[in-house]
Enzyme design. Structure first.
Site, PDB file in Angstrom:
ATOM      1  N   ASP A 127     -75.916  42.329  12.065  1.00 28.37           N
ATOM      2  CA  ASP A 127     -74.770  41.430  12.119  1.00 28.37           C
ATOM      3  C   ASP A 127     -73.622  42.141  11.404  1.00 28.37           C
ATOM      4  O   ASP A 127     -73.847  43.024  10.573  1.00 28.37           O
ATOM      5  CB  ASP A 127     -75.126  40.112  11.421  1.00 28.37           C
ATOM      6  CG  ASP A 127     -73.919  39.228  11.192  1.00 28.37           C
ATOM      7  OD1 ASP A 127     -73.204  38.958  12.166  1.00 28.37           O
ATOM      8  OD2 ASP A 127     -73.688  38.833  10.030  1.00 28.37           O
ATOM      9  N   LEU A 128     -72.395  41.750  11.697  1.00 28.68           N
ATOM     10  CA  LEU A 128     -71.247  42.406  11.066  1.00 28.68           C
ATOM     11  C   LEU A 128     -70.750  41.668   9.824  1.00 28.68           C
ATOM     12  O   LEU A 128     -71.024  42.062   8.707  1.00 28.68           O
ATOM     13  CB  LEU A 128     -70.118  42.582  12.087  1.00 28.68           C
ATOM     14  CG  LEU A 128     -70.359  43.609  13.200  1.00 28.68           C
ATOM     15  CD1 LEU A 128     -69.166  43.664  14.154  1.00 28.68           C
ATOM     16  CD2 LEU A 128     -70.629  44.994  12.625  1.00 28.68           C
ATOM     17  N   ASP A 129     -70.013  40.586  10.028  1.00 32.96           N
ATOM     18  CA  ASP A 129     -69.349  39.918   8.911  1.00 32.96           C
ATOM     19  C   ASP A 129     -70.356  39.318   7.933  1.00 32.96           C
ATOM     20  O   ASP A 129     -71.266  38.578   8.318  1.00 32.96           O
ATOM     21  CB  ASP A 129     -68.427  38.820   9.443  1.00 32.96           C
ATOM     22  CG  ASP A 129     -67.326  39.403  10.312  1.00 32.96           C
ATOM     23  OD1 ASP A 129     -66.388  39.992   9.760  1.00 32.96           O
ATOM     24  OD2 ASP A 129     -67.426  39.286  11.547  1.00 32.96           O
TER      25      ASP A 129
ATOM     26  N   THR B 271     -73.347  40.465  17.148  1.00 28.56           N
ATOM     27  CA  THR B 271     -72.267  39.788  16.426  1.00 28.56           C
ATOM     28  C   THR B 271     -71.684  38.633  17.239  1.00 28.56           C
ATOM     29  O   THR B 271     -71.802  38.607  18.473  1.00 28.56           O
ATOM     30  CB  THR B 271     -71.145  40.803  16.087  1.00 28.56           C
ATOM     31  OG1 THR B 271     -70.074  40.128  15.427  1.00 28.56           O
ATOM     32  CG2 THR B 271     -70.613  41.491  17.337  1.00 28.56           C
ATOM     33  N   GLY B 272     -71.048  37.729  16.539  1.00 33.03           N
ATOM     34  CA  GLY B 272     -70.299  36.684  17.225  1.00 33.03           C
ATOM     35  C   GLY B 272     -68.944  37.170  17.687  1.00 33.03           C
ATOM     36  O   GLY B 272     -68.293  36.523  18.506  1.00 33.03           O
TER      37      GLY B 272
ATOM     38  N   LYS C  99     -78.008  35.282  19.659  1.00 33.91           N
ATOM     39  CA  LYS C  99     -78.173  36.718  19.449  1.00 33.91           C
ATOM     40  C   LYS C  99     -79.598  37.159  19.814  1.00 33.91           C
ATOM     41  O   LYS C  99     -79.807  38.272  20.292  1.00 33.91           O
ATOM     42  CB  LYS C  99     -77.873  37.078  17.997  1.00 33.91           C
ATOM     43  CG  LYS C  99     -76.426  36.922  17.587  1.00 33.91           C
ATOM     44  CD  LYS C  99     -76.224  37.334  16.138  1.00 33.91           C
ATOM     45  CE  LYS C  99     -74.780  37.159  15.704  1.00 33.91           C
ATOM     46  NZ  LYS C  99     -74.566  37.603  14.305  1.00 33.91           N
TER      47      LYS C  99
ATOM     48  N   ASP D  31     -76.596  36.715   7.859  1.00 38.21           N
ATOM     49  CA  ASP D  31     -76.197  35.906   6.703  1.00 38.21           C
ATOM     50  C   ASP D  31     -75.780  34.489   7.053  1.00 38.21           C
ATOM     51  O   ASP D  31     -75.662  33.653   6.173  1.00 38.21           O
ATOM     52  CB  ASP D  31     -75.028  36.587   5.967  1.00 38.21           C
ATOM     53  CG  ASP D  31     -73.724  36.474   6.739  1.00 38.21           C
ATOM     54  OD1 ASP D  31     -73.680  36.877   7.926  1.00 38.21           O
ATOM     55  OD2 ASP D  31     -72.734  35.976   6.164  1.00 38.21           O
TER      56      ASP D  31
ATOM     57  N   ASN E 146     -75.138  31.535  12.785  1.00 34.66           N
ATOM     58  CA  ASN E 146     -75.334  32.136  14.107  1.00 34.66           C
ATOM     59  C   ASN E 146     -76.386  33.236  14.118  1.00 34.66           C
ATOM     60  O   ASN E 146     -76.652  33.834  15.166  1.00 34.66           O
ATOM     61  CB  ASN E 146     -74.007  32.671  14.675  1.00 34.66           C
ATOM     62  CG  ASN E 146     -73.410  33.788  13.838  1.00 34.66           C
ATOM     63  OD1 ASN E 146     -73.765  33.988  12.679  1.00 34.66           O
ATOM     64  ND2 ASN E 146     -72.487  34.524  14.428  1.00 34.66           N
TER      65      ASN E 146
END
Length: 268
Positions: free
Chosen positions: A9-11, A43-44, A195, A218, A221
């Site tokens: 995941d990114l953020d 990622t979203g 995801k 985290d 999502n």
């Protein structure tokens, strides 16, 4: 060691709070790839807002964008594209039904086109990465194509009220998740998407079984992905619900949680 699929995941996970990849974690991910493991992003974000990090890590894998509503391979067009938008009728029904609740804004995205219900320069600062085409005005008048996602910006008090309404009225047609930052936002995608759907497809392509998928997340999502992965890892800065379904918890996104976990688990 057998090949693993490492899903990022990114953020709040790969990215520090300053929206960068730390040199340490970047180096560890490079070592993982050198050791034969596959590294991918789920990622979203749309691809235009994740391309920078995909290129920075020098990835060559498919990517999951929009929480599973857009799955593609940036470097291999023949790999195919899975785009699963929401029907406009459903979007219009949702927009009509939430009108009785207080919300700040509505945003629809069709891959790289952004439709903003109310003009808001601060909100656009989140969505303008990658220079999308932006249309401002009533969604029901301007949106003429099934969107990849629909976003509802509301204050913290109204988010759970709106989400309960979506669950009560529209649960058979949509999935909805919450962003925690930089604004409280409810993200809506087509029913059955997450995801995990994209990760499963990509893992199958690489012939990597679930027990060798290491996924990091985290937020709300990431729930399905963390639950699906054989090794689901929650960041210490993550929400409690995610930690409760994760197999492991690592230190935060600001403390190289991904890099440190992979060093220990894969012997890098």
């Amino acid at each position: 060691m057998k090949q693993h699929l490492i899903v990022l995941d990114l953020d709040g996970t790969l990215l520090t709070d300053d929206k960068i990849i730390s040199p340490y974690t970047k180096n560890i991910l490079a070592k993982a790839r050198e050791a034969g493991h596959q590294v991918m992003i789920a990622t979203g974000r749309p691809f235009r807002a994740s391309r920078l990090y995909y290129q920075e890590l020098d990835l060559t894998t498919p990517i999951v964008n929009f929480n599973g509503a857009f799955i593609h391979h940036p470097l291999n067009q023949s790999w195919g594209v899975m785009h699963s938008p929401i029907s406009m009728k459903v979007v219009y029904d949702v927009v009509d039904s939430v009108d009785k609740f207080h919300y700040e804004n509505l945003i629809a995205e069709v891959i790289d086109d952004v439709y903003l219900h109310n003009k808001n320069d601060e909100l656009m600062s989140v969505f303008n990465m990658g220079n999308p085409r932006v249309t401002t005005g009533n969604l029901k008048l301007n949106l003429h194509e099934d969107p990849t996602s629909l976003l509802i910006q509301a204050n913290e008090q109204n988010v759970p009220i709106i989400r309960k309404h979506l669950e009560d009225v529209h649960a058979e047609l949509i999935e909805h998740r919450k962003w925690g930052a930089p604004f409280p936002i409810i993200e809506i995608v087509r029913k059955g998407l997450s995801k995990a759907v994209g990760v499963s497809k990509i893992a199958h392509e690489f012939e990597i079984p679930r027990d060798r998928i290491i996924a990091f997340g985290d937020e709300d999502n990431d729930l399905e992905m963390i639950d699906y992965a054989g090794i689901g890892v929650a960041m210490s800065n993550g929400i409690d619900e995610l930690k409760s379904v994760a197999n492991e918890i690592t230190v935060s996104n600001n403390e190289d949680g991904i890099g440190k976990f992979l060093v220990d688990r894969l012997g890098l």
